[in-house]
Structures are given as structure tokens and as C-alpha cells.
Write a protein that holds these residues in place. Structure first.
Motif, PDB file in Angstrom:
ATOM      1  N   LEU A 295       3.650   6.235  -5.400  1.00 57.28           N
ATOM      2  CA  LEU A 295       3.690   6.093  -6.954  1.00 57.28           C
ATOM      3  C   LEU A 295       2.303   6.585  -7.966  1.00 57.28           C
ATOM      4  CD1 LEU A 295       5.410   2.531  -7.702  1.00 57.28           C
ATOM      5  CD2 LEU A 295       6.372   4.691  -8.196  1.00 57.28           C
ATOM      6  N   LEU A 296       1.550   7.315  -6.912  1.00 54.42           N
ATOM      7  CA  LEU A 296       0.197   7.565  -6.944  1.00 54.42           C
ATOM      8  C   LEU A 296       0.630   9.285  -7.366  1.00 54.42           C
ATOM      9  CD1 LEU A 296      -3.192   5.656  -6.072  1.00 54.42           C
ATOM     10  CD2 LEU A 296      -1.950   6.416  -8.431  1.00 54.42           C
ATOM     11  N   GLN A 297       1.515   9.778  -6.610  1.00 51.80           N
ATOM     12  CA  GLN A 297       1.865  11.486  -5.577  1.00 51.80           C
ATOM     13  C   GLN A 297       2.500  11.973  -6.697  1.00 51.80           C
ATOM     14  OE1 GLN A 297       3.808  11.896  -2.009  1.00 51.80           O
ATOM     15  NE2 GLN A 297       2.109  10.853  -0.623  1.00 51.80           N
ATOM     16  N   PRO A 298       2.061  12.626  -6.977  1.00 56.16           N
ATOM     17  CA  PRO A 298       2.196  13.773  -8.362  1.00 56.16           C
ATOM     18  C   PRO A 298       4.000  14.538  -8.149  1.00 56.16           C
ATOM     19  CG  PRO A 298       0.654  15.303  -7.565  1.00 56.16           C
ATOM     20  CD  PRO A 298       0.614  13.286  -6.924  1.00 56.16           C
TER      21      PRO A 298
ATOM     22  N   ILE B 121      -2.159   9.374   3.843  1.00 53.73           N
ATOM     23  CA  ILE B 121      -2.268   8.583   3.897  1.00 53.73           C
ATOM     24  C   ILE B 121      -0.692   7.971   3.668  1.00 53.73           C
ATOM     25  CG2 ILE B 121      -2.693   5.949   2.393  1.00 53.73           C
ATOM     26  CD1 ILE B 121      -5.085   7.572   1.171  1.00 53.73           C
ATOM     27  N   THR B 122       0.489   8.269   3.223  1.00 51.24           N
ATOM     28  CA  THR B 122       1.333   8.023   3.066  1.00 51.24           C
ATOM     29  C   THR B 122       2.491   8.611   4.798  1.00 51.24           C
ATOM     30  OG1 THR B 122       2.130   8.953   0.736  1.00 51.24           O
ATOM     31  CG2 THR B 122       3.772   8.710   1.691  1.00 51.24           C
ATOM     32  N   ILE B 123       2.124   8.942   5.124  1.00 56.74           N
ATOM     33  CA  ILE B 123       2.340   9.459   6.336  1.00 56.74           C
ATOM     34  C   ILE B 123       1.399   8.346   7.234  1.00 56.74           C
ATOM     35  CG2 ILE B 123       2.358  10.928   8.130  1.00 56.74           C
ATOM     36  CD1 ILE B 123       2.830  13.151   6.305  1.00 56.74           C
TER      37      ILE B 123
ATOM     38  N   ILE C 154       0.563  -1.488   0.275  1.00 55.73           N
ATOM     39  CA  ILE C 154       0.030  -0.121  -0.038  1.00 55.73           C
ATOM     40  C   ILE C 154       0.613   1.293   0.369  1.00 55.73           C
ATOM     41  CG2 ILE C 154      -1.319   1.544   1.028  1.00 55.73           C
ATOM     42  CD1 ILE C 154      -2.847  -1.362   2.755  1.00 55.73           C
ATOM     43  N   LEU C 155       2.108   1.273   0.795  1.00 53.44           N
ATOM     44  CA  LEU C 155       3.163   2.322   1.207  1.00 53.44           C
ATOM     45  C   LEU C 155       3.900   2.929  -0.803  1.00 53.44           C
ATOM     46  CD1 LEU C 155       3.958   4.542   2.520  1.00 53.44           C
ATOM     47  CD2 LEU C 155       5.715   3.041   3.620  1.00 53.44           C
ATOM     48  N   ILE C 156       3.680   1.655  -1.255  1.00 58.68           N
ATOM     49  CA  ILE C 156       5.013   1.267  -2.401  1.00 58.68           C
ATOM     50  C   ILE C 156       3.727   2.258  -3.020  1.00 58.68           C
ATOM     51  CG2 ILE C 156       5.744   0.277  -4.546  1.00 58.68           C
ATOM     52  CD1 ILE C 156       6.836  -1.567  -2.008  1.00 58.68           C
TER      53      ILE C 156
END
Length: 77
Positions: free
Chosen positions: A21-24, A58-60, A15-17
Motif C-alpha cells: 500500500l505504501l508503493q506509488p 522489501i515486497t519481494i 507487513i506485506l500489505i
């Protein structure tokens, strides 16, 4: 217990990966050099309510959960 922690850590890692990768990207590349940088817009003023901000949160959360799972796995040994 150890198997459950390993499975949970693997799922959180995937999920973290995906979320990272979805972040601009944050760079403007050559357009920032030519146009003189970023300009104020409605989007830049309301970034806290965008999908970019949601992905950042969500990343944090995933990173913290991943770190806690790593610590728990070392304690369970």
C-alpha cells in the motif's frame, strides 16, 4: 511450532500489505496522455537508489518469506 508459524505468517502478511500500500502507482493517468509520456529526469535515471526501489525489494523479500511459511505450515501438519 505450529502456533509460532501462524504468528510469523500473520506478522509477515501485515507487513506485506502495508509495504504494497505504501508503493506509488505506476500509471500517469491523463497527464501521460496529454504530455506524451514520461520524460528523462534525474529521478528516472537513479530509481535504484530511491525509496521506491527499497519498497520493491522489501515486497519481494516479504513475499518469499510468506510463501516459505505457507509451505512450512503444510509440512508441519
Amino acid at each position: 511450532m505450529r502456533v509460532a508459524l501462524t504468528i510469523a505468517q500473520s506478522v509477515i502478511a501485515i507487513i506485506l500489505i502495508v509495504v504494497v500500500l505504501l508503493q506509488p502507482s505506476k500509471t500517469n493517468g491523463l497527464s501521460g496522455l496529454v504530455s506524451g509520456g514520461t520524460t528523462e529526469s534525474f529521478y528516472s535515471k537513479n530509481k535504484s537508489r530511491t525509496s521506491e526501489a527499497m519498497l520493491s525489494k522489501i515486497t519481494i523479500v516479504c513475499a518469499v518469506i510468506f510463501a516459505v511459511l505457507c509451505i512450512l505450515q503444510n509440512i508441519v501438519k
